[in-house]
Scaffold this motif. Structure first.
Motif, PDB file in Angstrom:
ATOM      1  N   LYS A 235     109.993  48.762  72.258  1.00 16.07           N
ATOM      2  CA  LYS A 235     110.554  48.229  71.131  1.00 16.07           C
ATOM      3  C   LYS A 235     109.500  47.879  70.283  1.00 16.07           C
ATOM      4  N   THR A 236     108.054  48.225  70.130  1.00 10.53           N
ATOM      5  CA  THR A 236     107.496  46.662  69.379  1.00 10.53           C
ATOM      6  C   THR A 236     107.932  47.267  68.444  1.00 10.53           C
ATOM      7  N   ASP A 237     106.732  46.281  67.357  1.00  9.15           N
ATOM      8  CA  ASP A 237     107.198  46.559  65.995  1.00  9.15           C
ATOM      9  C   ASP A 237     106.219  47.994  65.382  1.00  9.15           C
ATOM     10  N   ASN A 238     104.607  47.642  65.816  1.00  7.68           N
ATOM     11  CA  ASN A 238     104.515  48.465  65.570  1.00  7.68           C
ATOM     12  C   ASN A 238     103.653  49.172  66.908  1.00  7.68           C
ATOM     13  N   ILE A 239     102.794  50.452  66.722  1.00  8.25           N
ATOM     14  CA  ILE A 239     102.016  50.893  67.801  1.00  8.25           C
ATOM     15  C   ILE A 239     100.215  51.118  67.081  1.00  8.25           C
ATOM     16  N   GLN A 240      99.198  50.325  67.383  1.00  7.93           N
ATOM     17  CA  GLN A 240      97.523  50.566  66.923  1.00  7.93           C
ATOM     18  C   GLN A 240      97.084  51.281  67.814  1.00  7.93           C
ATOM     19  N   HIS A 241      97.042  52.505  67.362  1.00  8.99           N
ATOM     20  CA  HIS A 241      95.726  53.463  67.205  1.00  8.99           C
ATOM     21  C   HIS A 241      97.009  55.096  67.891  1.00  8.99           C
ATOM     22  N   ILE A 242      96.214  55.627  68.136  1.00  9.76           N
ATOM     23  CA  ILE A 242      96.630  56.833  68.451  1.00  9.76           C
ATOM     24  C   ILE A 242      96.004  57.931  69.647  1.00  9.76           C
ATOM     25  N   PHE A 243      97.462  58.366  70.562  1.00 12.16           N
ATOM     26  CA  PHE A 243      96.579  59.064  72.090  1.00 12.16           C
ATOM     27  C   PHE A 243      96.064  60.437  71.231  1.00 12.16           C
ATOM     28  N   GLY A 244      95.103  61.179  72.018  1.00  9.03           N
ATOM     29  CA  GLY A 244      94.040  62.623  71.227  1.00  9.03           C
ATOM     30  C   GLY A 244      94.313  63.312  72.445  1.00  9.03           C
ATOM     31  N   GLU A 245      95.146  63.166  73.798  1.00 12.16           N
ATOM     32  CA  GLU A 245      95.039  63.980  74.969  1.00 12.16           C
ATOM     33  C   GLU A 245      95.294  64.916  75.176  1.00 12.16           C
ATOM     34  N   SER A 246      96.610  64.817  74.138  1.00 12.56           N
ATOM     35  CA  SER A 246      97.888  65.918  74.661  1.00 12.56           C
ATOM     36  C   SER A 246      98.687  65.433  73.070  1.00 12.56           C
ATOM     37  N   LEU A 247     100.117  66.520  72.331  1.00 15.24           N
ATOM     38  CA  LEU A 247     100.354  66.164  71.330  1.00 15.24           C
ATOM     39  C   LEU A 247     101.785  65.717  71.722  1.00 15.24           C
ATOM     40  N   ILE A 248     102.513  64.390  71.011  1.00 15.46           N
ATOM     41  CA  ILE A 248     103.170  63.868  71.576  1.00 15.46           C
ATOM     42  C   ILE A 248     104.669  64.491  70.931  1.00 15.46           C
ATOM     43  N   LYS A 250     108.491  65.281  70.607  1.00 16.20           N
ATOM     44  CA  LYS A 250     109.738  65.150  69.695  1.00 16.20           C
ATOM     45  C   LYS A 250     109.945  63.706  69.351  1.00 16.20           C
ATOM     46  N   LYS A 251     110.450  64.043  71.531  1.00 15.09           N
ATOM     47  CA  LYS A 251     112.025  63.024  71.740  1.00 15.09           C
ATOM     48  C   LYS A 251     111.090  61.727  71.281  1.00 15.09           C
ATOM     49  N   TRP A 252     109.453  61.317  71.280  1.00 18.11           N
ATOM     50  CA  TRP A 252     108.824  60.157  71.417  1.00 18.11           C
ATOM     51  C   TRP A 252     108.911  59.549  70.174  1.00 18.11           C
ATOM     52  N   LEU A 253     109.252  60.910  68.884  1.00 15.45           N
ATOM     53  CA  LEU A 253     109.117  60.644  67.577  1.00 15.45           C
ATOM     54  C   LEU A 253     110.204  60.090  66.946  1.00 15.45           C
ATOM     55  N   LEU A 254     110.679  61.152  67.627  1.00 19.49           N
ATOM     56  CA  LEU A 254     113.154  60.719  67.009  1.00 19.49           C
ATOM     57  C   LEU A 254     113.287  58.947  67.635  1.00 19.49           C
ATOM     58  N   ARG A 255     112.294  59.165  68.550  1.00 15.28           N
ATOM     59  CA  ARG A 255     112.558  57.287  69.354  1.00 15.28           C
ATOM     60  C   ARG A 255     112.192  56.717  68.360  1.00 15.28           C
ATOM     61  N   MET A 256     110.853  56.452  67.153  1.00 17.01           N
ATOM     62  CA  MET A 256     109.813  55.759  67.418  1.00 17.01           C
ATOM     63  C   MET A 256     111.218  55.483  65.674  1.00 17.01           C
ATOM     64  N   LYS A 257     111.432  56.779  64.815  1.00 17.00           N
ATOM     65  CA  LYS A 257     111.529  56.635  63.928  1.00 17.00           C
ATOM     66  C   LYS A 257     112.868  55.731  63.416  1.00 17.00           C
ATOM     67  N   ALA A 258     113.943  56.017  65.033  1.00 15.04           N
ATOM     68  CA  ALA A 258     114.947  55.416  64.902  1.00 15.04           C
ATOM     69  C   ALA A 258     115.027  53.720  65.466  1.00 15.04           C
ATOM     70  N   GLN A 259     114.077  53.687  66.191  1.00 17.20           N
ATOM     71  CA  GLN A 259     114.150  51.885  66.355  1.00 17.20           C
ATOM     72  C   GLN A 259     112.930  51.222  65.144  1.00 17.20           C
ATOM     73  N   GLY A 260     112.849  51.809  64.391  1.00 15.45           N
ATOM     74  CA  GLY A 260     111.749  51.251  62.991  1.00 15.45           C
ATOM     75  C   GLY A 260     110.504  51.018  63.020  1.00 15.45           C
ATOM     76  N   GLN A 261     109.666  51.726  64.117  1.00 11.71           N
ATOM     77  CA  GLN A 261     108.683  51.085  64.468  1.00 11.71           C
ATOM     78  C   GLN A 261     107.426  51.967  63.855  1.00 11.71           C
ATOM     79  N   SER A 262     106.294  51.576  63.468  1.00 12.03           N
ATOM     80  CA  SER A 262     105.927  52.183  63.009  1.00 12.03           C
ATOM     81  C   SER A 262     104.360  52.152  63.395  1.00 12.03           C
ATOM     82  N   SER A 263     103.745  53.575  62.569  1.00 10.18           N
ATOM     83  CA  SER A 263     101.970  53.759  63.013  1.00 10.18           C
ATOM     84  C   SER A 263     101.014  53.090  62.480  1.00 10.18           C
ATOM     85  N   VAL A 264     100.263  52.767  63.363  1.00  8.12           N
ATOM     86  CA  VAL A 264      98.757  52.188  63.033  1.00  8.12           C
ATOM     87  C   VAL A 264      97.619  53.036  63.064  1.00  8.12           C
ATOM     88  N   PRO A 265      97.185  53.951  63.364  1.00  2.00           N
ATOM     89  CA  PRO A 265      97.023  55.836  64.222  1.00  2.00           C
ATOM     90  C   PRO A 265      95.445  54.804  64.157  1.00  2.00           C
TER      91      PRO A 265
END
Length: 411
Positions: A235-248, A250-265
């Protein structure tokens, strides 16, 4: 008996270079890195009237109008200005915000200022004396900084970052101490490094909770799938970077949105690493990788389409001979290009570098053009909503109402 926090402080004071994100080679400049090249200005008191400009206020494009700079803030009374500037039907936008940088010397701040990056988030600091100097430079980019990041032994960051073993987290009980020490030493937010052999899930959870209990946000580095999932679960506030070995998924996308987390890719550095084997070798001990830039970009597109706030950040470190050429300032404009390529509109990309990070970081004094806000402004010659690359066509930059004298010009 010497306390653990005292040991941390003593060891950190010996470290003169910030090495960050597990891949930043140190810069050991021959000149004083804390020395400004120009005189320190005083906060302005004069009133400036900018006439005939099309305004992006951080949210929407407004009709042509006049804008007032009244001292260090945006004013509302255009009468009796001390200076009048003809905007020549150009575009006025808020100063840009880079949500992931590594500022190591004053010249980096000057580079940021030249390109209209008026606020930057420095992602770690091993020398709080230096970082306090960065945070008090009138007329240059406003810096917010993390402290010593939470790193575990036997990880890539432990290998590439000059932190003594005694400063590496080995037990969940240390998380609260790390965060408390960082806050005491002036950290604006907490940096956590989630990676292979990195802090356990329990350690990350504890670090996030300790940060929130002290009223600061947490930012978690995560550039691989499993560490990214750990960051989401913490439940960290923002996640820095993005991974590139697989596609994220949907369940993780939904969880990020529900938890109010943001991405700095930080797509800029992901692209850079994908094109430079030497960088990958330094980062991971091997140039071999199953990550690809198209997957990085697709994951950003998925985050954006899922409604997860995506914010512009670069991971710029400056120039390290033979390894990195990631200049401050310029790279944020390239990140805007990358975000548009990843599916954002031009206006969404600009929000990702102005009003959105200001909102997410609770910076109510900046990120938009409105009376009473900081006069952090960029006057552009060309329309960024026709081509996002036009953000580099800079006419003038103001930082807290002070015009920066040496703005970058298109070659």
């Amino acid at each position: 008996m010497v306390s653990f926090s005292s040991v941390l402080l003593a060891q950190a004071s010996l470290l003169q270079c910030v090495l960050a994100c597990g891949f930043h080679g140190g810069l050991y400049p021959t000149e004083n890195p804390l020395l400004r090249r120009s005189a320190v200005p005083e906060l302005p008191t004069k009133k400036i009237l900018i006439r005939n400009v099309r305004v992006f206020d951080g949210h929407v494009i407004l009709s042509p109008r006049d804008i007032v700079i009244d001292g260090s803030v945006i004013g509302s009374n255009p009468t009796h200005p001390d200076e009048v500037i003809d905007g020549k039907d150009g575009f006025l936008i808020p100063g840009l915000i880079d949500s992931h940088t590594h500022v190591q010397q004053i010249s980096h701040m000057e580079d940021l200022s030249r390109y209209g990056v008026t606020t930057a988030f420095n992602m770690n600091c091993l020398n709080f004396t230096s970082c306090e100097i960065f945070k008090s430079q009138v007329g240059l980019t406003s810096i917010f900084t993390a402290g010593v990041p939470i790193i575990a032994p036997n990880s890539d960051h432990a290998r590439t970052t000059p932190i003594p073993k005694s400063m590496l987290i080995t037990d969940v009980s240390q998380a609260d101490l790390y965060v408390g020490w960082a806050v005491t030493n002036g950290s604006d937010f907490m940096k956590i490094v989630s990676e292979g052999n990195g802090p356990t899930q329990e350690m990350q959870d504890a670090a996030v909770q300790a940060s929130h209990s002290r009223g600061i946000q947490s930012s978690t580095h995560a550039s691989w799938e499993i560490p990214y999932q750990q960051a989401i679960q913490s439940k960290t506030d923002n996640i820095q970077h993005i991974f590139g070995e697989s596609l994220i998924a949907k369940k993780w996308l939904l969880r990020m949105k529900a938890q109010g987390q943001s991405s700095v890719p930080t797509l800029t550095v992901m692209r850079y690493a994908s094109e430079n084997p030497a960088v990958r070798e330094f980062l991971r001990g091997t140039a071999e990788t199953n990550q690809t830039y198209p997957i990085h970009r697709e994951n950003v597109k998925r985050l954006h389409e899922a409604g997860v706030p995506v914010v512009a950040g670069t991971d710029s470190v400056g120039y390290v001979e033979g390894l990195f050429d990631m200049p401050h300032g310029l790279k944020l404009h390239e990140e805007l290009d990358n975000l548009v390529e990843a599916g954002m509109t031009e206006i969404e990309a600009l929000r990702a570098a102005t009003s959105l990070p200001a909102k997410l970081r609770n910076l109510s004094d900046r990120g938009v053009i409105a009376p009473g806000r900081r006069a952090d402004l960029i006057l552009l010659n060309s329309d960024p909503f026709v081509n996002i690359s036009n953000t580099k066509d800079i006419s003038k930059v103001w930082i807290q109402g002070i015009e920066y004298p040496d703005v970058a010009k298109l070659s």
